[in-house]
Scaffold this motif. Structure first.
Motif, short mmCIF file in Angstrom:
data_model
loop_
_atom_site.label_atom_id
_atom_site.label_comp_id
_atom_site.label_asym_id
_atom_site.label_seq_id
_atom_site.Cartn_x
_atom_site.Cartn_y
_atom_site.Cartn_z
N UNK A 176 0.83 -1.21 0.00
CA UNK A 176 0.00 0.00 0.00
C UNK A 176 0.86 1.25 0.00
N UNK A 177 1.90 1.26 0.82
CA UNK A 177 2.73 2.46 0.94
C UNK A 177 3.59 2.67 -0.31
N UNK A 178 4.07 1.61 -0.92
CA UNK A 178 4.86 1.75 -2.14
C UNK A 178 3.99 2.27 -3.28
N UNK A 179 2.76 1.76 -3.38
CA UNK A 179 1.81 2.25 -4.38
C UNK A 179 1.54 3.74 -4.17
N UNK A 180 1.35 4.12 -2.91
CA UNK A 180 1.11 5.52 -2.59
C UNK A 180 2.31 6.39 -2.90
N UNK A 181 3.51 5.86 -2.67
CA UNK A 181 4.74 6.62 -2.96
C UNK A 181 4.79 6.97 -4.45
N UNK A 182 4.50 5.99 -5.29
CA UNK A 182 4.53 6.21 -6.75
C UNK A 182 3.49 7.26 -7.14
N UNK A 183 2.26 7.09 -6.65
CA UNK A 183 1.18 8.02 -6.99
C UNK A 183 1.49 9.43 -6.50
N UNK A 184 2.10 9.53 -5.33
CA UNK A 184 2.44 10.84 -4.78
C UNK A 184 3.48 11.57 -5.59
N UNK A 185 4.49 10.83 -6.06
CA UNK A 185 5.51 11.44 -6.91
C UNK A 185 4.90 11.99 -8.20
N UNK A 186 4.06 11.19 -8.81
CA UNK A 186 3.42 11.60 -10.07
C UNK A 186 2.49 12.79 -9.83
N UNK A 187 1.76 12.77 -8.71
CA UNK A 187 0.86 13.88 -8.38
C UNK A 187 1.62 15.18 -8.18
N UNK A 188 2.78 15.08 -7.53
CA UNK A 188 3.59 16.28 -7.28
C UNK A 188 4.02 16.94 -8.57
N UNK A 189 4.33 16.13 -9.57
CA UNK A 189 4.73 16.66 -10.88
C UNK A 189 3.59 17.48 -11.48
N UNK A 190 2.36 17.03 -11.25
CA UNK A 190 1.19 17.72 -11.78
C UNK A 190 0.76 18.91 -10.94
N UNK A 191 1.50 19.21 -9.87
CA UNK A 191 1.20 20.37 -9.04
C UNK A 191 0.25 20.10 -7.89
N UNK A 192 -0.07 18.83 -7.64
CA UNK A 192 -1.00 18.49 -6.55
C UNK A 192 -0.39 18.81 -5.19
N UNK A 193 -1.26 19.13 -4.22
CA UNK A 193 -0.84 19.35 -2.84
C UNK A 193 -1.61 18.38 -1.94
N UNK A 194 -0.94 17.94 -0.88
CA UNK A 194 -1.60 17.08 0.09
C UNK A 194 -2.59 17.89 0.92
N UNK A 195 -3.74 17.29 1.20
CA UNK A 195 -4.76 17.90 2.06
C UNK A 195 -5.08 16.94 3.21
N UNK A 196 -4.08 16.19 3.64
CA UNK A 196 -4.29 15.08 4.59
C UNK A 196 -5.00 15.52 5.85
N UNK A 197 -4.66 16.68 6.41
CA UNK A 197 -5.19 17.06 7.71
C UNK A 197 -6.57 17.73 7.66
N UNK A 198 -7.17 17.81 6.47
CA UNK A 198 -8.54 18.32 6.40
C UNK A 198 -9.54 17.26 6.89
N UNK A 199 -9.13 15.99 6.83
CA UNK A 199 -10.01 14.91 7.27
C UNK A 199 -9.49 14.35 8.59
N UNK A 200 -10.35 14.31 9.60
CA UNK A 200 -9.97 13.77 10.91
C UNK A 200 -10.32 12.30 10.96
N UNK A 201 -9.37 11.46 11.36
CA UNK A 201 -9.65 10.04 11.57
C UNK A 201 -9.61 9.75 13.06
N UNK A 202 -10.36 8.74 13.46
CA UNK A 202 -10.47 8.43 14.89
C UNK A 202 -11.70 9.09 15.47
N UNK A 203 -11.86 8.93 16.77
CA UNK A 203 -13.07 9.48 17.41
C UNK A 203 -12.80 9.92 18.84
#
Length: 319
Positions: free
Chosen positions: A292-319
């Protein structure tokens, strides 16, 4: 010595309560004035009553609550640092609201600081045991996360010490630093990273760039509760993608030539990804998280080239 133990929280009342109860069971560190500071990063003060309910259980030190309505993880961390400076504290400690701590944690953290000449130190994170019923894929993912944290802890124990961190990065899930980093050196958590995360990694890089000593305290672990919504292949893929996107954007900003090495890196990682996938049944699921993490690493690299930004902390996980 004056110490502020800061907890940032947002929409995780059960997890926050578990952490506060573990803080109430801490043994008091020697010769320290301790303040526990809860910074709620939210639009309203939904957790103030929870904090008040814990106050009678605190056997040493004082507990304080502050609401930071400007949302973003780096902003909330800077608010905690400002409060620590306002208190006139010597040290600032960070622990996450999805963690719990053993009774000796704070004492060991401060003892480690006292034995070191480092201005910033960190400690291990471990996966807390699962509680309640979970399906087999959730148990498998938890087992993978547990093993990953254990490998990271063992690697840090080999490579780092109270006076050096080598390739071990100090992050804020278990963090102790001098308040002088903010007051004298004027460092801040980068608020451009409010939603992507990585603000603690950048802060660590800024400390290292000043040639200041950093250290590692191996006997002060914290325990992360892994909620059900993080025990999925999709979440772990998305998390790795966000981290990879943020990391590569930083790399491209520093050295644009990094883009030309990307095709080779992606090709190598793709071979690794396929291998990890094929090995899942052979290893009885031991490569599940790595896939899962290796797949995500590849997708993240490609996304960065396209100018994407992470929005990870907009979604809260847990309760």
């Amino acid at each position: 010595m004056s110490v502020v133990v800061a907890i940032l929280t947002r929409d995780r009342p059960r997890m926050l309560k578990a952490l506060l109860h573990s803080l109430a069971s801490l043994q008091a560190p020697n010769n320290c004035l301790v303040r526990f500071l809860i910074v709620e990063n939210n639009e309203s003060n939904s957790q103030e009553e929870t904090v008040k309910s814990i106050r009678p259980l605190i056997t040493f030190g004082t507990i304080h609550y502050i609401l930071e309505t400007s949302l973003g993880i780096a902003t909330a961390r800077n608010t905690a640092a400002k409060e620590a400076a306002r208190f006139g504290s010597d040290l600032l400690v960070f622990v996450d609201d999805d963690e719990t701590v053993p009774t000796e944690w704070l004492s060991n953290l401060i003892d480690g600081y006292r034995e070191s000449d480092a201005v910033l130190l960190g400690g291990p994170i471990r996966a807390a045991p699962l509680i309640g019923k979970h399906n087999w894929t959730e148990r498998l993912m938890h087992r993978n996360i547990f093993r990953r944290y254990l490998r990271n802890e063992r690697r840090a124990a080999r490579q780092a010490s109270l006076r050096k961190t080598s390739r071990t990065t100090i992050v804020t899930n278990n963090w102790i630093g001098q308040v002088s980093l903010f007051t004298d050196y004027k460092l801040r958590f980068d608020e451009k990273l409010n939603w992507s995360g990585g603000e603690d990694t950048k802060f660590y890089s800024d400390v290292r760039a000043l040639k200041l000593t950093t250290g590692w305290i191996p006997d002060a672990p914290v325990y992360e509760t892994i909620p059900r919504d993080r025990l999925t292949l999709q979440y772990q893929y998305n998390r790795a993608k966000d981290q990879s996107t943020t990391s590569f954007r930083k790399k491209l900003k520093a050295k644009r030539i990094a883009i030309y090495t990307l095709p080779v890196s992606v090709a190598i990682k793709s071979v690794v990804m396929v291998s990890l996938l094929l090995l899942i049944p052979v290893t009885l699921g031991a490569t599940y998280l790595s896939f899962a993490r290796t797949s995500g690493w590849i997708a993240g690299r490609i996304s960065a080239i396209g100018g994407a930004k992470s929005e990870h902390y907009r979604t809260v996980t847990g309760e």
